[in-house]
Design a protein around this motif. Structure first.
Motif, short mmCIF file in Angstrom:
data_model
loop_
_atom_site.label_atom_id
_atom_site.label_comp_id
_atom_site.label_asym_id
_atom_site.label_seq_id
_atom_site.Cartn_x
_atom_site.Cartn_y
_atom_site.Cartn_z
N ASN A 96 -19.87 2.40 4.30
CA ASN A 96 -21.12 3.15 4.19
C ASN A 96 -20.87 4.51 3.53
O ASN A 96 -21.57 4.90 2.57
N ILE A 97 -19.84 5.20 4.00
CA ILE A 97 -19.55 6.54 3.47
C ILE A 97 -19.05 6.45 2.03
O ILE A 97 -19.52 7.19 1.14
N SER A 100 -21.66 5.89 -0.51
CA SER A 100 -22.40 7.11 -0.82
C SER A 100 -21.66 7.98 -1.82
O SER A 100 -22.27 8.65 -2.66
N ASP A 113 -30.32 8.15 -1.78
CA ASP A 113 -29.18 7.46 -1.18
C ASP A 113 -29.58 6.81 0.15
O ASP A 113 -29.36 5.61 0.35
N LEU A 117 -29.64 2.74 0.79
CA LEU A 117 -28.56 2.14 1.57
C LEU A 117 -28.94 1.76 3.00
O LEU A 117 -28.30 0.90 3.59
N THR A 139 -25.45 6.49 8.06
CA THR A 139 -26.12 6.34 6.76
C THR A 139 -26.78 7.65 6.35
O THR A 139 -26.63 8.11 5.21
N SER A 142 -24.02 10.43 5.67
CA SER A 142 -23.22 10.30 4.44
C SER A 142 -24.08 10.43 3.19
O SER A 142 -23.55 10.72 2.11
N SER A 143 -25.39 10.28 3.31
CA SER A 143 -26.24 10.42 2.13
C SER A 143 -26.18 11.83 1.57
O SER A 143 -26.46 12.07 0.40
#
Ligand code: NA
Ligand code: NA
Lengths: 427, 304, 186
Positions: A96-97, A100, A113, A117, A139, A142-143
Motif C-alpha cells: 500500500n505504502i 503510493s 491517491d 487506492l 491508505t 500513505s496517500s
C-alpha cells in the motif's frame, strides 16, 4: 468592523464555497473600513494574481495524472509493489505504502491517491485478515506521499505565492517523501509483528521482472520530470508539458486512450484548475486589503512579540499550520496562510525552500487529522468505514508524520541537501 | 496622504531607486505633506501599480520602464545599448528632446504622468558564471538570459545568443547551465546572494538601468499650486540626490563584487568601443520603428 | 436542487436554464482548447530551444495567457458543476426544509457580493464612468511580445464572472447538476 466576523460565520455554516466566502468577506471589509473606492482594483488584481509564471506547471501536471489514471496505470503499480514487498509480514501494508510512492511520481495530489487506492486495498487487506480500519488508515496516511514527492500541486501554488523556485521545491521534496514512506513502512512492520499480520506467499506474488516491465512507463515519468529539472533541460512548466506527452504515449501502452478519454481528462483539468484559480482570485483580494490596512505589519509585530527567531519561529508556525490543517483543505489553508506568514519566516532567515517543504508537509498531515481530514473522508466514503473509527486507527500514523515533520524543521539539511547538490540556490 | 509604491528593498546602500524615493519623500514631508512608503509588492505587481496610478488610487509608483512602453513604446529608446555615455549625457538628451513632454502626451490618456527616470544602480555589465568577458568575441559560446526580444537581438548582434528566462528562474538557470550569464547592475549578484556561482563581472557599461517614476495625473493636477511646486521641487531634489549616489556607487559596486570573490573586468575605452560597435546592429533590427531610432540617435550624438 | 417558488413563469426559467446549459456546453470546449493551446505552445518552446536553438519570445506569454483563460473558464465549470471547495458543509437541514432555502440564499448572496463589484468595475471606472473602466483602461495597453491589446486577454475576467452569474441565475430557476462532485485539489 464588528459585523465582519459574524458574516464570516454565517457564510461558513451555510456551506458557502470557500472562494466566494473569502471574496464576499473581503469586499464587505473594504466597505466596512471605508475603502470602497479601492474595490475598483478588483478586476486588475484578479487578473494579475493569476497571470503568474509559476502557476503554469499546475494545469499540465494535473492533466498528466488525469491521463495516466484513465489509462489504467494503477494496477501495474500495485503489482510491481507487490512483487517487491508483498512477501514480508504485513506485506499488503508495505505494498500500500510503496504503491503510493510510485503513484506520487505521476500525481501531485493526495486525494487522487486515496481515491484511486482505497477501493482496491481496503477490501483486499480485509480479505487477507487485516482490520479494515487499519487498512483504511494506512491508505489515507500513505496517500500524503503524493504531494511531497514531485510533481506536487501544492508546491506549485506555494512557489507561485512566494516566488520560490518550483524546480528547487520539487527536488527538495524527494528525500522527505522517501523518508515518509520509510517511516510509515517501519511503523507498519512493527504493528504487523505485534498483531501477527500475514505476509504474501512468494508463489502467488506477481513476478518481479514482468511486473517491472509493465510498470516501467509509469515509473519512468518521475525520472523524466526530475531528470529534466535536475540537469536544467527544462523549467517546471516545460517539464509538465513533457510529462503530458509522456503520459499520452504511456497511455497507449496500457489500456489505450481514445479521444473521448483525452477530452474528459482535459476538461477535468480545466475544472480543477478553475477550482484553484477562483480561490487564488478571492484570496488575492484579501491580500491587497492586508497590504492597504497594514495587517501584515501588525501580524509581524504580533509574532515578534513572542521573541521567536529562526527555527523556533518555524516550530511556532508548524503549530499554527497543524491546527489550520485540522479544519481546512490543504490548498485553502496554503493560499490563506502563506501570504501572511511566509514573508516573516523568510526575514527570519529561513530558507524559502525548506519553509515550502515544511509547510506543505505540515498541511498534508492535516489530510488525516480529524475533525476535517480530507483523505480520511475520501477513504471513509469509498469503503463505508466509520469516519471517527478510521481517524482513531490513523493516530499512530499521525504520530509518525508529526515526528518526521519536526525533524524537517530541526534539520533543514534533510530538505536542502539534494537541491544544493544539483546546484540550486536554496537561500 | 501620498503613497509611494517602492520597487526594491528600502536599502540606501544598494538601491538607486530607493535613494530617489527616500529623498523625494523627505522633501515632500518637509513641505508639509503626509507621505507613506508602500513596501515592494504590497500594492501588487507592475501591472497593478500602473493600473492604480491611472485610477488615482496610488499617487506615486516606481515602475518598470515597460509600464510606459505599453502605452508609448518610444520610451524604449533609453534601453538601446550605449545610447547614453553616462547619466549626465542622458540628462542632456532627455532635456534636448523634450522626451518627458512627448511621453506624457500619450501617458495622459491613461491618467498618468512620468516625473523622472531614476537610475536603479550603476551601469549594467555582463555577469557570467565561468566565462571571462572582455570582448563580444569572448561571448560567442555563451547562452545569455534575456529579458525580452530586444536583449536577444543585442546578444545576437554581439555574436552570442539569448534565451528568455524569468527572473525567478535565473539562479537555478545559472547553476544548471541553462544560461551562462545575464546583463545587470553590479549590485544585483550581491543583493540576490548569487556570488557563490556568479564568478565574473565585465564592466561593459551597456545601459543605465532605470526606473520610471510615474504619478497619478488626477492627483498631480488636483494639487494646489503651492503643493505642485513642492512636488516639482522634490523631484529635483531626488534627481540630484540619486545622481550623487550613483557616482559614489559605481566604484563601490565593483569592489563589493570583488569582496565576494567575483572577478571584475574593468574594460578600457577601446574594449568598450568594441561592444558599442557590435551593438549598432540592434538599432536597425526593426524592434523599434526606424524613425524613433533616428530621433534617439540624433539626440544622443548631438549631445555628447 | 430547485430553489425558489414552484410554478409561476416556467418558460422564463426554462430559458435561463437552457442558456446556462448551452453556455456551459460551449465553455467546456473553449476551456479544453485553452489547455491544448497551453500544451502546444510549451512544446513549441521546448522544440524551438533545443532543435532550432532560437527561442521565439511569444511562447511564454501565449502559454501564460492560455493558462489564465483555462483557469477563469475552469472557474465557471467548477461553479456550474458545484465542484468548488467548501470549508464546511451547511449545518442547515436538507431540502425540502425551508431552512435549506435560507442556506442557498446565503450562499448566493456571497457569490453576488464578490462577483458583482468585479463585473461593475470591469466596465465602470472610479472616475469617468464607462470610458475609465478596467476594460477601457486595458484597451490602451499592448501585450509586450504579442503586440495585441491587453484587453483581449483581460476580458477573461468579466466574461468568467458574468457566466458565473448566469449559472447562479439558472440555479434559482431550478437548474440541478447531473451529479454533485467536489474537485480534489490536494
Ligand atoms: Na507527486
Ligand atoms: Na497508499
Amino acid at each position: 468592523m464588528w459585523f465582519i466576523p459574524i458574516i464570516f460565520i454565517i457564510l461558513l455554516i451555510s456551506g458557502t464555497a470557500f472562494a466566494y466566502l473569502m471574496g464576499a468577506v473581503s469586499v464587505l471589509t473594504f466597505v466596512a473600513v471605508d475603502k470602497t473606492q479601492f474595490l475598483s482594483i478588483l478586476p486588475q488584481r484578479i487578473f494579475a494574481q493569476l497571470d503568474v509564471f509559476a502557476f503554469m506547471a499546475m494545469p499540465l501536471f494535473i492533466l498528466t495524472a488525469e491521463i495516466m489514471s484513465r489509462a489504467g496505470v494503477t494496477r501495474s503499480l500495485i503489482d510491481f509493489a507487490m512483487s517487491i514487498v508483498g512477501r514480508f509480514r504485513g506485506g499488503l501494508g508495505h505494498v500500500n505504502i510503496l504503491t503510493s510512492v510510485f503513484f506520487a511520481g505521476i500525481s501531485g495530489s493526495a486525494i487522487a491517491d486515496s481515491a484511486a487506492l482505497s477501493r482496491t486495498f481496503v477490501p483486499e487487506m480485509k480479505a487477507r485478515g487485516y482490520d479494515p480500519y487499519y487498512a483504511g488508515a494506512i491508505t489515507a496516511a500513505s496517500s500524503m506521499i503524493g504531494p511531497i514527492i514531485p510533481p506536487s500541486i501544492i508546491m506549485i501554488i506555494y512557489g507561485g505565492l512566494t516566488g520560490a523556485s518550483v524546480a528547487a521545491l520539487f527536488i527538495a521534496g524527494v528525500v522527505p517523501g522517501l523518508l515518509l514512506a520509510a517511516a510509515l513502512m517501519l511503523l507498519n512492520a512493527v504493528i504487523a509483528a505485534a498483531k501477527g499480520h500475514p505476509g504474501g506467499k512468494s508463489d502467488d506474488l506477481p513476478r518481479f521482472i514482468p511486473s517491472l516491465l509493465n510498470a516501467a512507463p509509469a515509473l519512468c515519468l518521475p525520472v523524466v520530470i526530475l531528470g529534466s529539472l535536475v540537469f536544467g533541460l527544462a523549467t517546471p512548466t516545460e517539464g509538465s508539458a513533457i510529462a503530458v506527452l509522456f503520459a499520452l504515449l504511456a497511455g497507449q501502452f496500457y489500456k489505450g486512450l481514445n479521444l473521448r478519454m483525452i477530452f474528459d481528462a482535459v476538461e477535468a483539468t480545466a475544472k480543477m484548475t478553475g477550482t484553484i484559480f477562483i480561490i487564488l482570485a478571492a484570496i488575492s483580494v484579501l491580500g491587497y486589503l492586508a497590504g492597504q490596512l497594514g495587517w501584515s505589519g501588525a501580524l509581524a509585530n504580533w509574532v515578534d512579540s513572542f521573541g521567536l527567531t529562526g527555527t523556533k519561529y518555524l516550530f511556532f508556525l508548524v503549530g499554527i499550520f497543524l491546527i489550520a490543517g485540522m479544519f481546512m483543505d490543504t490548498p485553502v489553508a496554503l493560499t490563506l496562510l502563506i501570504p501572511l506568514f511566509a514573508p516573516q519566516a523568510m526575514e527570519q532567515g529561513i530558507s524559502p525552500i525548506q519553509l515550502g517543504i515544511v509547510l506543505c508537509f505540515n498541511l498534508c498531515v492535516g489530510l488525516i487529522t480529524p475533525p476535517l481530514g480530507k483523505c480520511l473522508v475520501v477513504v471513509s466514503a469509498l469503503t463505508n468505514l466509520n469516519y471517527w473509527r478510521l481517524a482513531y486507527a490513523a493516530l499512530p500514523f499521525i504520530a509518525v508524520q508529526v515526528l518526521l515533520l519536526l525533524s524537517l524543521v530541526y534539520w533543514p539539511e534533510i530538505s536542502l541537501t539534494l537541491p544544493r547538490f544539483f546546484g540550486f540556490s536554496v537561500d | 496622504e501620498v503613497k509611494i509604491a517602492l520597487d526594491s528593498k528600502p536599502d540606501l546602500d544598494t538601491s538607486g531607486s530607493y535613494n530617489w524615493a527616500h529623498a523625494f519623500g523627505k522633501a515632500l514631508t518637509e513641505a508639509g505633506m503626509e507621505v507613506r512608503e508602500m513596501p515592494r509588492g504590497s500594492v501588487g505587481n507592475e501591472s497593478e501599480k500602473f493600473d492604480q496610478v491611472s485610477t488615482g488610487l496610488l499617487e506615486v509608483s516606481l515602475s518598470d520602464v515597460r509600464a510606459i512602453a505599453q502605452v508609448e513604446p518610444f520610451i524604449y529608446g533609453v534601453r538601446l545599448p550605449y545610447i547614453f555615455d553616462d547619466i549626465t549625457h542622458m540628462d542632456r538628451v532627455l532635456k534636448a528632446g523634450n522626451i518627458f513632454d512627448r511621453v506624457n502626451e500619450k501617458l495622459a490618456e491613461q491618467d498618468a504622468v512620468l516625473l523622472a527616470l531614476a537610475p536603479l544602480g550603476p551601469s549594467s555589465g555582463v555577469i557570467t558564471t565561468n566565462a571571462v568577458v572582455r570582448s563580444p568575441a569572448d561571448m560567442a559560446n555563451l547562452r545569455m538570459r534575456a529579458l525580452d526580444d530586444a536583449q536577444i537581438a543585442m546578444y545576437q548582434a554581439w555574436g552570442s545568443s539569448g534565451t528568455i528566462v524569468p527572473w525567478g528562474e535565473v539562479p537555478a538557470g545559472l547553476q544548471t547551465g541553462v544560461i551562462d550569464g545575464y546583463l545587470n547592475s553590479p549590485f544585483v549578484p550581491v543583493m540576490f546572494g548569487q556570488t557563490d556561482f556568479v564568478k565574473n563581472f565585465s564592466d561593459a557599461g551597456v545601459i543605465i538601468p532605470l526606473r520610471a517614476v510615474i504619478v497619478s495625473k488626477l492627483w498631480y493636477d488636483g494639487l494646489s499650486e503651492a503643493d505642485r511646486a513642492a512636488v516639482d521641487q522634490a523631484v529635483e531634489v531626488a534627481d540630484a540626490a540619486v545622481r550623487v549616489w550613483q557616482t559614489e556607487a559605481s566604484e563601490r559596486g565593483l569592489t563589493a563584487l570583488e569582496e565576494k570573490g567575483v572577478t571584475v573586468q574593468r574594460l578600457t575605452k577601446e574594449e568598450r568601443a568594441a561592444f558599442r560597435e557590435a551593438s549598432k546592429a540592434v538599432y536597425n533590427s526593426g524592434l523599434m520603428p526606424a524613425e524613433d531610432v533616428k530621433v534617439w540617435t540624433e539626440l544622443s550624438d548631438s549631445n555628447r | 436542487m430547485r430553489p425558489g417558488p414552484t410554478g409561476g413563469d416556467r418558460p422564463m426559467r426554462n430559458v435561463v436554464i437552457a442558456t446556462s446549459n448551452s453556455v456551459h456546453w460551449f465553455v467546456r470546449r473553449v476551456a479544453v482548447l485553452a489547455v491544448c493551446l497551453m500544451f502546444f505552445t510549451v512544446m513549441v518552446q521546448i522544440i524551438a530551444r533545443y532543435v532550432f536553438s532560437s527561442p521565439p519570445v511569444w511562447t511564454e506569454d501565449v502559454a501564460r495567457y492560455a493558462m489564465v483563460w483555462t483557469g477563469l473558464l475552469g472557474a465557471t465549470l467548477s461553479f456550474k458543476t458545484r465542484s468548488d471547495a467548501v470549508l464546511m458543509d451547511s449545518v442547515f437541514p436538507k431540502r425540502p426544509h425551508i431552512l435549506a432555502f435560507v442556506a442557498e440564499a446565503i450562499q448566493s448572496a456571497a457569490v453576488l457580493i464578490f462577483v458583482l463589484p468585479v463585473v461593475y468595475f470591469c466596465f465602470i471606472g472610479l472616475r469617468g464612468g464607462f470610458a475609465k473602466g478596467y476594460l477601457a483602461r486595458q484597451s490602451g495597453l499592448t501585450a509586450d511580445t504579442l503586440g495585441i491589446p491587453m484587453v483581449w486577454i483581460s476580458v477573461s475576467v468579466p466574461l468568467a464572472m458574468i457566466i458565473i452569474l448566469l449559472h447562479l441565475a439558472a440555479r434559482w430557476a431550478g437548474d440541478a447538476p447531473d451529479e454533485i462532485q467536489e474537485t480534489n485539489l490536494d
